[in-house]
Design a protein around this motif. Structure first.
Motif, PDB file in Angstrom:
ATOM      1  N   PHE A   1      -6.388 -10.209 -21.568  1.00 18.15           N
ATOM      2  CA  PHE A   1      -7.695 -10.434 -20.957  1.00 18.15           C
ATOM      3  C   PHE A   1      -7.551 -11.349 -19.743  1.00 18.15           C
ATOM      4  CE2 PHE A   1     -12.305 -11.968 -21.943  1.00 18.15           C
ATOM      5  CZ  PHE A   1     -12.771 -11.206 -20.878  1.00 18.15           C
ATOM      6  N   LEU A   2      -6.715 -12.376 -19.871  1.00 21.33           N
ATOM      7  CA  LEU A   2      -6.477 -13.321 -18.784  1.00 21.33           C
ATOM      8  C   LEU A   2      -5.912 -12.624 -17.554  1.00 21.33           C
ATOM      9  CD1 LEU A   2      -6.282 -16.406 -17.962  1.00 21.33           C
ATOM     10  CD2 LEU A   2      -3.908 -16.276 -18.754  1.00 21.33           C
ATOM     11  N   ILE A   3      -4.984 -11.717 -17.797  1.00 20.19           N
ATOM     12  CA  ILE A   3      -4.280 -11.050 -16.693  1.00 20.19           C
ATOM     13  C   ILE A   3      -5.055  -9.873 -16.130  1.00 20.19           C
ATOM     14  CG2 ILE A   3      -2.205  -9.711 -16.129  1.00 20.19           C
ATOM     15  CD1 ILE A   3      -0.719 -11.457 -18.198  1.00 20.19           C
ATOM     16  N   ASP A   4      -5.744  -9.128 -17.007  1.00 20.28           N
ATOM     17  CA  ASP A   4      -6.334  -7.849 -16.589  1.00 20.28           C
ATOM     18  C   ASP A   4      -7.836  -7.884 -16.334  1.00 20.28           C
ATOM     19  OD1 ASP A   4      -3.853  -6.672 -16.753  1.00 20.28           O
ATOM     20  OD2 ASP A   4      -4.120  -6.050 -18.837  1.00 20.28           O
ATOM     21  N   GLY A   5      -8.528  -8.908 -16.795  1.00 23.29           N
ATOM     22  CA  GLY A   5      -9.966  -8.980 -16.554  1.00 23.29           C
ATOM     23  C   GLY A   5     -10.706  -7.753 -17.038  1.00 23.29           C
ATOM     24  N   SER A   6     -11.531  -7.176 -16.188  1.00 24.72           N
ATOM     25  CA  SER A   6     -12.370  -6.045 -16.591  1.00 24.72           C
ATOM     26  C   SER A   6     -11.562  -4.787 -16.898  1.00 24.72           C
ATOM     27  CB  SER A   6     -13.411  -5.735 -15.504  1.00 24.72           C
ATOM     28  OG  SER A   6     -12.774  -5.394 -14.290  1.00 24.72           O
TER      29      SER A   6
ATOM     30  N   GLN B   1      -3.141 -14.126 -29.531  1.00 28.23           N
ATOM     31  CA  GLN B   1      -2.673 -14.705 -28.264  1.00 28.23           C
ATOM     32  C   GLN B   1      -2.344 -13.615 -27.251  1.00 28.23           C
ATOM     33  OE1 GLN B   1       0.496 -17.171 -29.906  1.00 28.23           O
ATOM     34  NE2 GLN B   1      -0.762 -19.016 -29.660  1.00 28.23           N
ATOM     35  N   GLU B   2      -1.737 -12.530 -27.719  1.00 28.50           N
ATOM     36  CA  GLU B   2      -1.418 -11.417 -26.832  1.00 28.50           C
ATOM     37  C   GLU B   2      -2.697 -10.763 -26.306  1.00 28.50           C
ATOM     38  OE1 GLU B   2       0.936  -7.130 -26.980  1.00 28.50           O
ATOM     39  OE2 GLU B   2       1.412  -8.678 -28.459  1.00 28.50           O
TER      40      GLU B   2
END
Length: 360
Positions: free
Chosen positions: A40-45, A34-35
């Motif tokens: 990935f959700l917050i930081d993208g590439s 989950q972390e």
């Protein structure tokens, strides 16, 4: 092990004797996953470099855990995919020895390519039969599962080591899916040339991850044409200089799924593989003794000195249903019911299963 059992919510629902179908997800791995996805959700590439680091660390962790050179570790989504890539590079004239009724993905991969295949039948003296077939049939490749999926029959690892020593040109390929994670294993000193495994069973890593381990010498026996930009680490200049194991990784790999494998390996090491091996050995001895007393095991299992933690007991559909009704997770396989135990199981649970079988 009681403290560790709290990591596995399914154990609160009943007796989980089904690791041979699917290894359990556990709380701390779920937290890590989950972390990972939240990052990935917050930081993208911006997550890309961390993802590549996870993949690299997973390769190193597998190499260390099984005593295999890091550069000889290939990350694959599952055993079947890895084996099929491998066999595309094997000379079609090779003479192959298989075990009758071994795992379909193993046997079919050879049979479907038209190799000159011969077979040995499963029996209490399987190792002796293999040795006779290798010597008498001028076999080039031996391929088999370390632990049989149907009934848990375990090949003698010392036998494979001796066989390789006496037949150095023999290529030994094994499926470790029903073995890896259940006991200590030293690939470098095993005599095995190729070990492939899916990690969603005994390594508890979830679906979508597995690995192939290669000896140094076996890489010269295959001509792998598999290729992709990831195999060259995204470097145009490396197109013609891709190491053997990387040819099994033509495209991008998931840091979620392979990071889960890395997390599970770390989890096993925190528990201690010596402790896991000893505990599973105790479970195997206990289960074999109890099921043998009840006449529920085949003679080829009864007569073996050592066995895995997978058992196929003589049982009909009604018995299978009775086990399910008493909250025992198990599976119908062949003409019986397969029960499989891992380090989160207890001897008391085996006693409970025996009581169910006796009394309902």
């Amino acid at each position: 092990m009681e403290k560790i059992r709290k990591e596995f919510p399914v154990l609160r629902k009943g007796i989980y004797a089904n690791t041979a179908v699917y290894g359990l997800l556990y709380d701390s791995l779920l937290d890590w996953r989950q972390e990972h996805d939240l990052d990935f959700l917050i930081d993208g590439s911006d997550m890309r470099e961390r993802s590549l680091k996870v993949i690299s660390e997973t390769r190193s962790a597998i190499g260390k855990f099984f005593n295999c050179k890091r550069d000889n570790v290939a990350l694959v989504t599952n055993f079947s995919s890895g084996l099929n890539i491998l066999l595309e590079g094997l000379d079609a004239n090779k003479r192959v020895l298989l075990v009758n009724d071994d795992y379909p993905s193993l046997n079919w991969s050879f049979e479907n390519r038209g190799f000159d295949v011969s077979y040995v039948s499963m029996a209490v003296d399987l190792e002796e039969r293999i040795n006779e077939a290798v010597v008498g049939g001028h076999i080039d490749v031996l391929a088999l599962s370390l632990v049989q999926w149907m009934d848990g029959f375990a090949i003698d690892l010392e036998f494979l080591k001796k066989l390789k020593k006496e037949n150095p040109d023999l290529i030994i390929i094994v499926d470790g899916t029903q073995f890896c994670g259940s006991a200590n294993f030293d690939f470098k000193n095993s005599g095995i040339d190729v070990l492939g495994a899916s990690a969603y069973k005994w390594l508890l890593a979830g679906y979508g991850n597995g690995f192939m381990l290669f000896s140094d010498q076996v890489k010269n026996c295959f001509s792998i044409n598999n290729i992709g930009f990831n195999a060259a680490d995204g470097d145009y200049d490396k197109k013609n200089n891709i190491r053997f194991a990387k040819k099994f990784e033509p495209g991008h790999l998931s840091s979620l799924t392979f990071g889960s494998l890395k997390y599970s390996i770390d989890f096993f090491e925190r528990i201690g593989m010596d402790k896991i091996t000893a505990h599973n050995h105790k479970l195997s001895k206990k289960a074999k003794t109890e099921f043998e007393k009840m006449g529920l095991l085949s003679e080829r299992i009864v007569q073996r000195k050592e066995h895995s933690t997978i058992f196929n007991i003589k049982a009909d559909k009604a018995t299978f249903q009775k086990l399910k009704d008493n909250d025992v997770f198990c599976a119908q396989r062949g003409e019986g019911v397969r029960l499989s135990f891992h380090f989160y199981n207890t001897e008391a649970e085996i006693d409970a299963i025996v009581n169910i079988l006796k009394n309902g």
